[in-house]
Design a protein around this motif. Structure first.
Motif, PDB file in Angstrom:
ATOM      1  N   VAL A 176       0.909  -1.389   0.057  1.00 13.31           N
ATOM      2  CA  VAL A 176       0.003   0.133  -0.028  1.00 13.31           C
ATOM      3  C   VAL A 176       0.831   1.417  -0.092  1.00 13.31           C
ATOM      4  O   VAL A 176       1.906   1.434   0.834  1.00 13.31           O
ATOM      5  N   HIS A 201      13.759   1.790   2.723  1.00 12.91           N
ATOM      6  CA  HIS A 201      14.271   1.162   3.940  1.00 12.91           C
ATOM      7  C   HIS A 201      15.076  -0.011   3.840  1.00 12.91           C
ATOM      8  O   HIS A 201      15.044  -0.560   2.755  1.00 12.91           O
ATOM      9  N   VAL A 243       9.787  -5.808  -0.765  1.00  7.16           N
ATOM     10  CA  VAL A 243       9.166  -5.870  -2.387  1.00  7.16           C
ATOM     11  C   VAL A 243       9.100  -4.122  -3.036  1.00  7.16           C
ATOM     12  O   VAL A 243       9.594  -3.864  -3.844  1.00  7.16           O
ATOM     13  N   GLY A 244       8.513  -3.424  -2.112  1.00  6.92           N
ATOM     14  CA  GLY A 244       8.242  -2.173  -2.681  1.00  6.92           C
ATOM     15  C   GLY A 244       9.319  -1.222  -2.649  1.00  6.92           C
ATOM     16  O   GLY A 244       9.883  -0.486  -3.793  1.00  6.92           O
ATOM     17  N   ARG A 297       4.604  -2.669  10.135  1.00  5.94           N
ATOM     18  CA  ARG A 297       4.948  -3.263  11.757  1.00  5.94           C
ATOM     19  C   ARG A 297       6.422  -3.888  11.469  1.00  5.94           C
ATOM     20  O   ARG A 297       6.719  -4.560  10.592  1.00  5.94           O
ATOM     21  N   GLY A 347       4.480  -6.549   4.097  1.00  7.92           N
ATOM     22  CA  GLY A 347       3.402  -6.214   3.586  1.00  7.92           C
ATOM     23  C   GLY A 347       2.033  -6.080   4.381  1.00  7.92           C
ATOM     24  O   GLY A 347       0.985  -6.540   4.310  1.00  7.92           O
TER      25      GLY A 347
HETATM   26  C1  LIG Z   1      -2.456   3.467   3.917  1.00  9.80           C
HETATM   27  C2  LIG Z   1      -0.965   3.318   3.705  1.00  9.80           C
HETATM   28  C3  LIG Z   1      -0.278   4.074   3.044  1.00  9.80           C
HETATM   29  C4  LIG Z   1       1.240   4.215   2.960  1.00  9.80           C
HETATM   30  N1  LIG Z   1       2.061   5.086   2.056  1.00  9.80           N
HETATM   31  C5  LIG Z   1       3.068   4.911   1.991  1.00  9.80           C
HETATM   32  C6  LIG Z   1       4.053   5.899   1.119  1.00  9.80           C
HETATM   33  O1  LIG Z   1       3.477   6.537   0.383  1.00  9.80           O
HETATM   34  N2  LIG Z   1       5.418   5.523   1.025  1.00  9.80           N
HETATM   35  C7  LIG Z   1       5.917   4.646   1.964  1.00  9.80           C
HETATM   36  O2  LIG Z   1       7.295   4.462   1.481  1.00  9.80           O
HETATM   37  N3  LIG Z   1       5.421   3.799   2.446  1.00  9.80           N
HETATM   38  C8  LIG Z   1       3.785   3.731   2.654  1.00  9.80           C
HETATM   39  N4  LIG Z   1       3.152   3.057   3.427  1.00  9.80           N
HETATM   40  C9  LIG Z   1       4.068   1.988   4.086  1.00  9.80           C
HETATM   41  C10 LIG Z   1       4.229   0.827   3.244  1.00  9.80           C
HETATM   42  O3  LIG Z   1       3.128   0.130   2.661  1.00  9.80           O
HETATM   43  C11 LIG Z   1       5.216  -0.204   4.212  1.00  9.80           C
HETATM   44  O4  LIG Z   1       6.337   0.456   4.751  1.00  9.80           O
HETATM   45  C12 LIG Z   1       5.490  -1.527   3.405  1.00  9.80           C
HETATM   46  O5  LIG Z   1       5.694  -2.444   4.402  1.00  9.80           O
HETATM   47  C13 LIG Z   1       6.268  -1.366   2.444  1.00  9.80           C
HETATM   48  O6  LIG Z   1       6.877  -2.690   1.627  1.00  9.80           O
HETATM   49  P1  LIG Z   1       7.937  -3.153   1.339  1.00  9.80           P
HETATM   50  O7  LIG Z   1       7.684  -4.175   0.341  1.00  9.80           O
HETATM   51  O8  LIG Z   1       8.888  -2.068   1.172  1.00  9.80           O
HETATM   52  O9  LIG Z   1       8.535  -3.744   2.819  1.00  9.80           O
HETATM   53  P2  LIG Z   1       7.729  -5.289   3.364  1.00  9.80           P
HETATM   54  O10 LIG Z   1       8.153  -6.396   2.349  1.00  9.80           O
HETATM   55  O11 LIG Z   1       6.256  -4.935   3.579  1.00  9.80           O
HETATM   56  O12 LIG Z   1       8.530  -5.251   4.775  1.00  9.80           O
HETATM   57  C14 LIG Z   1       9.998  -6.118   4.757  1.00  9.80           C
HETATM   58  C15 LIG Z   1      10.734  -5.592   6.095  1.00  9.80           C
HETATM   59  O13 LIG Z   1      11.003  -4.413   6.049  1.00  9.80           O
HETATM   60  C16 LIG Z   1      10.317  -3.818   7.390  1.00  9.80           C
HETATM   61  N5  LIG Z   1       9.869  -2.290   6.897  1.00  9.80           N
HETATM   62  C17 LIG Z   1       8.558  -1.968   6.354  1.00  9.80           C
HETATM   63  N6  LIG Z   1       8.387  -0.634   6.403  1.00  9.80           N
HETATM   64  C18 LIG Z   1       9.612  -0.211   6.854  1.00  9.80           C
HETATM   65  C19 LIG Z   1       9.925   1.183   7.258  1.00  9.80           C
HETATM   66  N7  LIG Z   1       9.191   2.003   7.087  1.00  9.80           N
HETATM   67  N8  LIG Z   1      11.127   1.292   8.044  1.00  9.80           N
HETATM   68  C20 LIG Z   1      11.653   0.161   8.391  1.00  9.80           C
HETATM   69  N9  LIG Z   1      11.497  -1.049   8.002  1.00  9.80           N
HETATM   70  C21 LIG Z   1      10.296  -1.138   7.441  1.00  9.80           C
HETATM   71  C22 LIG Z   1       9.212  -4.739   7.743  1.00  9.80           C
HETATM   72  O14 LIG Z   1       8.824  -4.670   9.110  1.00  9.80           O
HETATM   73  C23 LIG Z   1       9.748  -6.004   7.112  1.00  9.80           C
HETATM   74  O15 LIG Z   1      10.435  -6.445   8.227  1.00  9.80           O
HETATM   75  C24 LIG Z   1       1.949   3.085   3.589  1.00  9.80           C
HETATM   76  C25 LIG Z   1       1.065   2.090   4.225  1.00  9.80           C
HETATM   77  C26 LIG Z   1      -0.380   2.130   4.423  1.00  9.80           C
HETATM   78  C27 LIG Z   1      -1.137   1.290   5.428  1.00  9.80           C
END
Ligand SMILES: Cc1cc2nc3c(=O)[nH]c(=O)nc-3n(C[C@H](O)[C@H](O)[C@H](O)COP(=O)(O)OP(=O)(O)OC[C@H]3O[C@@H](n4cnc5c(N)ncnc54)[C@H](O)[C@@H]3O)c2cc1C
Length: 361
Positions: A182, A202, A207-208, A352, A357
């Protein structure tokens, strides 16, 4: 009333639920948090949204939806089906819509987008611009966010979802299913078919963030939405966000009316992560740098937001978006200690620690 007029689109779904009345309070509460007005007459509950209507007939076990256009009807079907699936989960409800648009082959909430530009705002925040067609629905319904569908190393060429008979996305193939995360639409230009998304880069497996780190013009993603509850209009706001909530907080500061007052706190890793925000409001913005404390372990953002005194008079709203533990502290303070309801507060977990995800499913 939610009866469809001749010019409206309408549909209904039978609900094979033995205990529908048992779930209605929670379904109703959820729909009202999406700005529906509710009214009850006997065994029937009606919901009126700005873009259409819905009703639950508890005697005949039927839910109905009506709206003036395709986007509105798809939105109401999505809200109703999601609420029923969440709150009546124990009965594993089968939902099959009949009526207008029941045999749609294109998912109304989905768009394919192409990267047109990538630039770093700060060392850890990357802005990516996407182009796509017919983005007007992302300006409707009050939701600022999208579910982004990414290709991955294992699934480089995913298949996008189709409309399911329940009004929700159906995935054509498990082995070509994209991975969802998201994100917030930081800026939207419907006329030119453009959205900007700010990705926090981060550390760790992801994935994102991993996709954003190697993003280049020409790459494709899917987006679905808009998602998220509307932020209610108010004269005064207290806002709080870490880097993941910063894109939404910045969009609020840029779009709320100029006379809006209040206070906002943004947590960042260090001062080099500060970014320019064209704050159009009278809301005072404060940056809080973690300076070495790992993300998700610093309480100062939650404590700063909880310490803010709300005004005695006038309309006020509290909005918070950050790591799950901080969101819980703020939600408990606003809802539990101060006793405010959902109509005045929105404290959401955006990620979290240690979990992948969050909210993407
Ligand atoms: C409504 C909503 C809006 C959002 N808008 C944004 C946005 O505009 N921009 C943005 O960057 N994110 C945003 N997020 C947050 C984003 O969805 C999460 O950070 C998500 O986990 C990122 O996916 P990933 O694949 O990078 O990491 P994941 O695969 O989900 O997580 C991998 C690992 O990274 C860790 N991780 C995830 N996020 C962080 C972090 N911020 N700092 C440190 N470790 C982290 C997790 O705990 C996990 O251990 C939003 C979330 C929501 C619910």
């Amino acid at each position: 009333m939610s009866e469809a007029s001749a010019s409206e689109l309408a549909c209904e779904a039978r609900l094979n639920l033995r205990h529908l009345p048992h779930y209605m309070d929670r379904i109703s509460d959820r729909l009202q948090s999406f700005e529906a007005d509710a009214s009850q007459e006997g065994q029937r509950i009606d919901f009126r949204f700005a873009f259409g209507g819905a009703s639950f007939d508890m005697e005949r076990l039927v839910m109905r939806a009506n709206a003036a256009d395709r986007d509105g009807l798809a939105r109401i079907k999505d809200l109703l089906a999601t609420a029923v699936r969440v709150y009546a989960r124990e009965e594993n409800p089968e939902i099959v819509w009949t009526g207008d648009l029941a045999d749609e082959t294109r998912l109304a909430q989905l768009r394919e987008m192409i990267v047109t530009d990538v630039r770093d705002l700060t060392p850890h925040m990357r802005r990516i611009r996407f182009a796509g067609e017919d983005l007007s629905r992302f300006a409707k319904f009050g939701g600022m966010h999208i579910r982004m569908l990414f290709p991955t190393r294992e699934i480089p060429d995913p298949l996008w979802p189709m409309p399911g008979s329940n009004g929700l996305p159906a995935w054509p193939s498990d082995d070509r299913r994209p991975v969802a995360r998201v994100y917030t639409i930081r800026a939207l230009d419907v006329a030119n078919g453009i959205i900007d998304v700010d990705f926090l880069v981060h550390p760790g497996e992801s994935v994102g963030a991993a996709w954003a780190m190697q993003a280049a013009p020409g790459m494709k993603v899917g987006i679905m939405g808009p998602v998220g509850r509307p932020v209610r209009p108010a004269a005064w706001y207290v806002l709080g966000a870490d880097e993941t909530g910063l894109p939404a907080l910045a969009r609020l500061l840029e779009t709320l009316p100029a006379e809006t007052k209040g206070v906002a706190f943004v947590e960042i890793a260090e001062d080099g992560e500060r970014q320019e925000i064209a704050n159009a409001t009278g809301i005072e913005l404060h940056w809080l740098a973690r300076n070495g404390v790992p993300a998700g372990e610093d309480r100062r953002l939650a404590d700063a937001v909880c310490a803010v005194a709300w005004p005695q008079n006038g309309s006020a709203f509290g909005w918070f978006a950050a790591e799950a533990a901080a969101a819980k502290i703020v939600r408990e303070h606003w809802r539990g200690t101060l006793g405010f309801g959902r109509d005045q507060t929105l404290a959401a977990a955006y990620w979290r620690r240690g979990a992948a995800g969050l909210m993407a499913g």
